[in-house]
Motif scaffolding. Structure first.
Motif, PDB file in Angstrom:
ATOM      1  N   GLN A   1      38.466  33.317  37.871  1.00 40.51           N
ATOM      2  CA  GLN A   1      39.375  33.106  36.822  1.00 40.51           C
ATOM      3  C   GLN A   1      40.815  33.411  37.336  1.00 40.51           C
ATOM      4  O   GLN A   1      41.826  33.486  36.441  1.00 40.51           O
ATOM      5  CB  GLN A   1      39.128  33.345  35.535  1.00 40.51           C
ATOM      6  CG  GLN A   1      37.825  33.116  34.699  1.00 40.51           C
ATOM      7  CD  GLN A   1      37.874  31.392  34.547  1.00 40.51           C
ATOM      8  OE1 GLN A   1      38.868  30.817  34.727  1.00 40.51           O
ATOM      9  NE2 GLN A   1      36.731  30.950  34.279  1.00 40.51           N
ATOM     10  N   GLY A   2      41.007  33.865  38.373  1.00 41.79           N
ATOM     11  CA  GLY A   2      42.305  34.322  38.962  1.00 41.79           C
ATOM     12  C   GLY A   2      42.824  35.651  38.403  1.00 41.79           C
ATOM     13  O   GLY A   2      43.994  35.972  38.341  1.00 41.79           O
ATOM     14  N   HIS A   3      41.901  36.493  38.052  1.00 41.17           N
ATOM     15  CA  HIS A   3      42.484  37.826  37.680  1.00 41.17           C
ATOM     16  C   HIS A   3      43.139  38.521  39.048  1.00 41.17           C
ATOM     17  O   HIS A   3      43.957  39.468  38.643  1.00 41.17           O
ATOM     18  CB  HIS A   3      41.164  38.907  37.199  1.00 41.17           C
ATOM     19  CG  HIS A   3      40.333  38.204  36.123  1.00 41.17           C
ATOM     20  ND1 HIS A   3      40.779  38.728  34.637  1.00 41.17           N
ATOM     21  CD2 HIS A   3      39.583  37.365  35.863  1.00 41.17           C
ATOM     22  CE1 HIS A   3      40.016  38.158  33.947  1.00 41.17           C
ATOM     23  NE2 HIS A   3      39.105  37.460  34.694  1.00 41.17           N
ATOM     24  N   ALA A   4      42.745  38.551  40.019  1.00 41.37           N
ATOM     25  CA  ALA A   4      43.456  38.926  41.408  1.00 41.37           C
ATOM     26  C   ALA A   4      43.195  40.369  41.357  1.00 41.37           C
ATOM     27  O   ALA A   4      43.968  41.034  42.153  1.00 41.37           O
ATOM     28  CB  ALA A   4      45.097  38.643  41.383  1.00 41.37           C
ATOM     29  N   ARG A   5      42.189  40.813  41.078  1.00 37.86           N
ATOM     30  CA  ARG A   5      41.919  42.250  41.002  1.00 37.86           C
ATOM     31  C   ARG A   5      41.437  42.536  42.685  1.00 37.86           C
ATOM     32  O   ARG A   5      41.513  43.585  42.942  1.00 37.86           O
ATOM     33  CB  ARG A   5      40.887  42.900  39.863  1.00 37.86           C
ATOM     34  CG  ARG A   5      41.426  42.986  38.431  1.00 37.86           C
ATOM     35  CD  ARG A   5      42.817  43.380  38.295  1.00 37.86           C
ATOM     36  NE  ARG A   5      42.843  44.807  38.835  1.00 37.86           N
ATOM     37  CZ  ARG A   5      44.082  45.306  38.937  1.00 37.86           C
ATOM     38  NH1 ARG A   5      45.058  44.887  39.348  1.00 37.86           N
ATOM     39  NH2 ARG A   5      44.161  46.699  39.492  1.00 37.86           N
TER      40      ARG A   5
ATOM     41  N   LEU B   1      33.070  30.895  38.749  1.00 37.01           N
ATOM     42  CA  LEU B   1      33.237  32.098  37.980  1.00 37.01           C
ATOM     43  C   LEU B   1      34.693  32.415  38.046  1.00 37.01           C
ATOM     44  O   LEU B   1      35.302  33.232  37.302  1.00 37.01           O
ATOM     45  CB  LEU B   1      32.281  33.169  38.532  1.00 37.01           C
ATOM     46  CG  LEU B   1      30.938  33.014  38.048  1.00 37.01           C
ATOM     47  CD1 LEU B   1      30.017  34.132  38.372  1.00 37.01           C
ATOM     48  CD2 LEU B   1      30.784  32.837  36.272  1.00 37.01           C
TER      49      LEU B   1
ATOM     50  N   TYR C   1      43.679  32.359  42.963  1.00 35.10           N
ATOM     51  CA  TYR C   1      42.209  32.551  42.887  1.00 35.10           C
ATOM     52  C   TYR C   1      41.723  33.119  44.285  1.00 35.10           C
ATOM     53  O   TYR C   1      42.451  32.816  45.353  1.00 35.10           O
ATOM     54  CB  TYR C   1      41.794  30.945  42.627  1.00 35.10           C
ATOM     55  CG  TYR C   1      42.055  30.580  41.325  1.00 35.10           C
ATOM     56  CD1 TYR C   1      41.131  30.917  40.121  1.00 35.10           C
ATOM     57  CD2 TYR C   1      43.037  29.443  41.145  1.00 35.10           C
ATOM     58  CE1 TYR C   1      41.581  30.413  38.833  1.00 35.10           C
ATOM     59  CE2 TYR C   1      43.318  29.198  39.782  1.00 35.10           C
ATOM     60  CZ  TYR C   1      42.594  29.577  38.765  1.00 35.10           C
ATOM     61  OH  TYR C   1      42.905  29.117  37.553  1.00 35.10           O
TER      62      TYR C   1
ATOM     63  N   ARG D   1      33.493  44.763  43.202  1.00 35.21           N
ATOM     64  CA  ARG D   1      33.145  45.454  41.858  1.00 35.21           C
ATOM     65  C   ARG D   1      34.165  45.547  40.787  1.00 35.21           C
ATOM     66  O   ARG D   1      33.921  45.815  39.565  1.00 35.21           O
ATOM     67  CB  ARG D   1      32.409  46.888  42.125  1.00 35.21           C
ATOM     68  CG  ARG D   1      31.195  47.125  42.996  1.00 35.21           C
ATOM     69  CD  ARG D   1      30.723  48.196  43.267  1.00 35.21           C
ATOM     70  NE  ARG D   1      30.329  49.056  42.185  1.00 35.21           N
ATOM     71  CZ  ARG D   1      30.444  50.368  41.951  1.00 35.21           C
ATOM     72  NH1 ARG D   1      30.620  51.118  43.030  1.00 35.21           N
ATOM     73  NH2 ARG D   1      29.702  50.929  40.718  1.00 35.21           N
ATOM     74  N   ASN D   2      35.355  45.622  41.058  1.00 31.97           N
ATOM     75  CA  ASN D   2      36.455  45.352  40.393  1.00 31.97           C
ATOM     76  C   ASN D   2      36.593  43.951  39.756  1.00 31.97           C
ATOM     77  O   ASN D   2      37.238  43.854  38.638  1.00 31.97           O
ATOM     78  CB  ASN D   2      37.775  46.006  40.937  1.00 31.97           C
ATOM     79  CG  ASN D   2      37.928  47.437  40.826  1.00 31.97           C
ATOM     80  OD1 ASN D   2      38.222  47.678  39.578  1.00 31.97           O
ATOM     81  ND2 ASN D   2      37.776  47.988  41.784  1.00 31.97           N
TER      82      ASN D   2
ATOM     83  N   PRO E   1      36.196  41.455  37.340  1.00 31.08           N
ATOM     84  CA  PRO E   1      35.701  41.303  35.788  1.00 31.08           C
ATOM     85  C   PRO E   1      34.628  40.055  35.703  1.00 31.08           C
ATOM     86  O   PRO E   1      33.798  40.430  34.776  1.00 31.08           O
ATOM     87  CB  PRO E   1      37.047  41.230  34.851  1.00 31.08           C
ATOM     88  CG  PRO E   1      38.129  41.070  35.769  1.00 31.08           C
ATOM     89  CD  PRO E   1      37.817  41.070  37.235  1.00 31.08           C
ATOM     90  N   GLU E   2      34.951  39.030  36.276  1.00 27.52           N
ATOM     91  CA  GLU E   2      34.110  38.108  36.329  1.00 27.52           C
ATOM     92  C   GLU E   2      32.803  38.205  37.186  1.00 27.52           C
ATOM     93  O   GLU E   2      31.796  37.114  37.022  1.00 27.52           O
ATOM     94  CB  GLU E   2      34.629  36.619  36.664  1.00 27.52           C
ATOM     95  CG  GLU E   2      36.198  36.422  35.861  1.00 27.52           C
ATOM     96  CD  GLU E   2      35.981  36.166  34.401  1.00 27.52           C
ATOM     97  OE1 GLU E   2      34.818  35.759  34.303  1.00 27.52           O
ATOM     98  OE2 GLU E   2      36.921  36.035  33.606  1.00 27.52           O
ATOM     99  N   ARG E   3      32.619  39.270  38.070  1.00 30.80           N
ATOM    100  CA  ARG E   3      31.575  39.321  38.944  1.00 30.80           C
ATOM    101  C   ARG E   3      31.305  38.060  39.707  1.00 30.80           C
ATOM    102  O   ARG E   3      30.525  37.575  39.913  1.00 30.80           O
ATOM    103  CB  ARG E   3      30.370  39.552  38.092  1.00 30.80           C
ATOM    104  CG  ARG E   3      30.157  40.822  37.393  1.00 30.80           C
ATOM    105  CD  ARG E   3      29.164  41.337  36.705  1.00 30.80           C
ATOM    106  NE  ARG E   3      29.069  42.386  35.878  1.00 30.80           N
ATOM    107  CZ  ARG E   3      28.023  43.378  35.801  1.00 30.80           C
ATOM    108  NH1 ARG E   3      27.050  43.380  36.594  1.00 30.80           N
ATOM    109  NH2 ARG E   3      28.427  44.587  35.175  1.00 30.80           N
TER     110      ARG E   3
END
Lengths: 397, 73
Positions: free
Chosen positions: B11-15, B9, B31, B52-53, B55-57
């Motif tokens: 995708q490397g948003h890095a949040r 799941l 990642y 919880r931040n 986006p892909e959970r």
């Protein structure tokens, strides 16, 4: 029931929705909110017909379902250019292969290495506005900052950023009629292609072009056409989107002194604030897919060949996902906003974008904490269905 | 508390790394590397918020007794 009847969406879900129409331009957020409340998965007869998804969970489901929803036939409705943008207009396995070339180049660490230079440039652009006593957040800060940075990272001459940015903005923000915008855009693409070929033998060291010339997908070198498509997307993504968000944020902060003060007094709140600005005013309002396999969504049968528009702007204000979605909450946390998309097509430039937005907003609040918006001279995008933002955000010091 | 990454799941948003720097780490490409992370005591709330931040959970959180804390489904 005849075959043709099966493929027709039920009249109950047909809505008069056109994201390029006057109604959308006048009130995009109101129109999307109304659609999400009354018909969250609607069919529009405009532009040859398309589904419109406005709920968060539907946008996520479609974004992840690459087996049923293709990007290869374009991601905007209607198509604005015959040129192919990569990897946004590709499906697996090409998609993952091109991304594996690009993702490392735009990963958090290399982008953080660029941050000091980006911050210094933002500060110097703000200093110039200060010295003149007036200026424009979009024209004198956001566009030159993102323009120079994008061109430099790609490996194209950064002083020529405006020659690339101008024709792109004319299309995406509708500042010229599509016909003349298209011919300017085509001329820009030809210039880009010539420049890439000129640099083939000696690309700037460390540039994206250098890596693309050596890049491999599907067990072979990238072709010239593929490199053109990748650079075209990097230009579109780099020159268009961050600058639009910076303008929207500067307008909000100009109108909301309490939020401006909060960020000046505690700059550590900027990260959450930027996520909230992205949630509320996503520059890329929507993307489209083409159905390749009959799929049921929200009780409707989406059929092969049908287009589907996913509205990030609507999903980002879905009350099922965000509490008090219309409230600008600088401390909203968690915030799983979709401005950069979600799933396998997630925006590769998101880490750079956050650094650029942060650099511009901090430089503005540091350098001109009491800036005044010239409300009478604000110019909003003429086609916010493509890119939501402002063409002009004039301020006085 | 334990965090487990579903790599399919991510995708490397890095949040996650932005919200819990030094705790939720990334690989070279951005990642998550939280395949099976024991959260040090005292950092549970920041770790949970970081998960919880996403986006892909992509980050699952369990307490010491193994009860799922996130995501809710």
């Amino acid at each position: 029931m005849d075959e043709a009847g099966l493929s027709q969406p039920a009249p109950a879900v047909v809505r008069d929705f056109d994201h390029h129409g006057e109604g959308y331009r006048a009130n995009p957020l109101g129109m999307l909110g109304e659609l999400r409340r009354t018909c969250p998965f609607a069919w529009s007869e405009h532009h040859g017909g398309f589904w419109v998804a406005t709920r968060y969970e539907t946008v996520v489901a479609v974004s992840r379902n690459l087996g049923a929803f293709s990007s290869a036939e374009g991601t905007v409705i209607p198509t604005v250019s015959d040129r192919r943008f990569l990897p946004i207009e590709s499906d697996p396995p090409e998609l993952q292969d091109i991304r594996s070339v690009l993702v490392p180049l735009f990963a958090p660490r290399p982008m953080q290495a660029e941050a000091p230079r980006i911050r210094a440039e933002a500060a110097s652009l703000v200093a110039a506005i200060c010295a003149r006593g007036e200026g424009d957040v979009v024209l004198d800060l956001a566009q030159p900052l993102t323009g120079r940075t994008t061109l430099r990272l790609i490996g194209l001459p950064e002083d020529e950023w405006h020659d690339y940015a101008g024709p792109i903005h004319d299309i995406t923000m509708g500042s010229l009629p599509l016909e003349s915008a298209s011919s300017n855009f085509e001329a820009m693409v030809e210039r880009m292609r010539a420049e890439i070929r000129r640099l083939r033998s000696s690309p700037p060291p460390g540039s994206v072009l250098e890596r693309l010339f050596e890049g491999e997908i599907l067990g072979r070198r990238l072709t010239e056409d593929e490199i053109d498509g990748i650079v075209l997307l990097l230009l579109g993504g780099g020159l268009d989107t961050s600058q639009a968000l910076i303008g929207s944020a500067a307008v909000h902060l100009g109108r909301t002194p309490s939020h401006r003060r909060a960020l000046i007094e505690d700059p550590s709140r900027m990260d959450d604030a930027i996520e909230e600005f992205l949630r509320l005013w996503p520059p890329t309002q929507a993307q489209s897919r083409t159905c390749t396999r009959t799929t049921e969504l929200m009780g409707q049968a989406v059929q092969p060949g049908q287009k589907l528009l996913m509205s990030y702007a609507a999903a980002n204000r879905d009350p099922a996902q965000f509490e008090d979605p219309e409230t600008v909450d600088l401390a909203r946390n968690p915030n799983r906003q979709l401005a950069f998309g979600i799933g396998p097509h997630r925006c590769i430039g998101s880490h750079l974008a956050r650094i650029e937005i942060d650099a511009c907003l901090r430089a503005l609040l540091d350098g001109i904490p009491d800036y005044r918006l010239r409300e009478d001279a604000l110019v909003f995008s003429r086609d916010p269905g493509l890119i939501y933002g402002y063409l002009r955000v004039p301020i006085t010091v | 508390m334990k965090i487990q990454l579903d790599r399919s799941l991510c995708q490397g948003h890095a949040r996650c790394a932005a919200k819990a720097p030094g705790l939720l780490l990334l690989d070279e490409d951005g990642y998550s590397t939280a395949f099976d992370l024991d959260v040090p005591s005292g950092q549970e709330s920041i770790a949970l918020l970081a998960a919880r931040n996403c986006p892909e959970r992509a980050l699952r959180v369990r307490d010491d007794a193994g009860n799922p804390l996130w995501p809710p489904d």
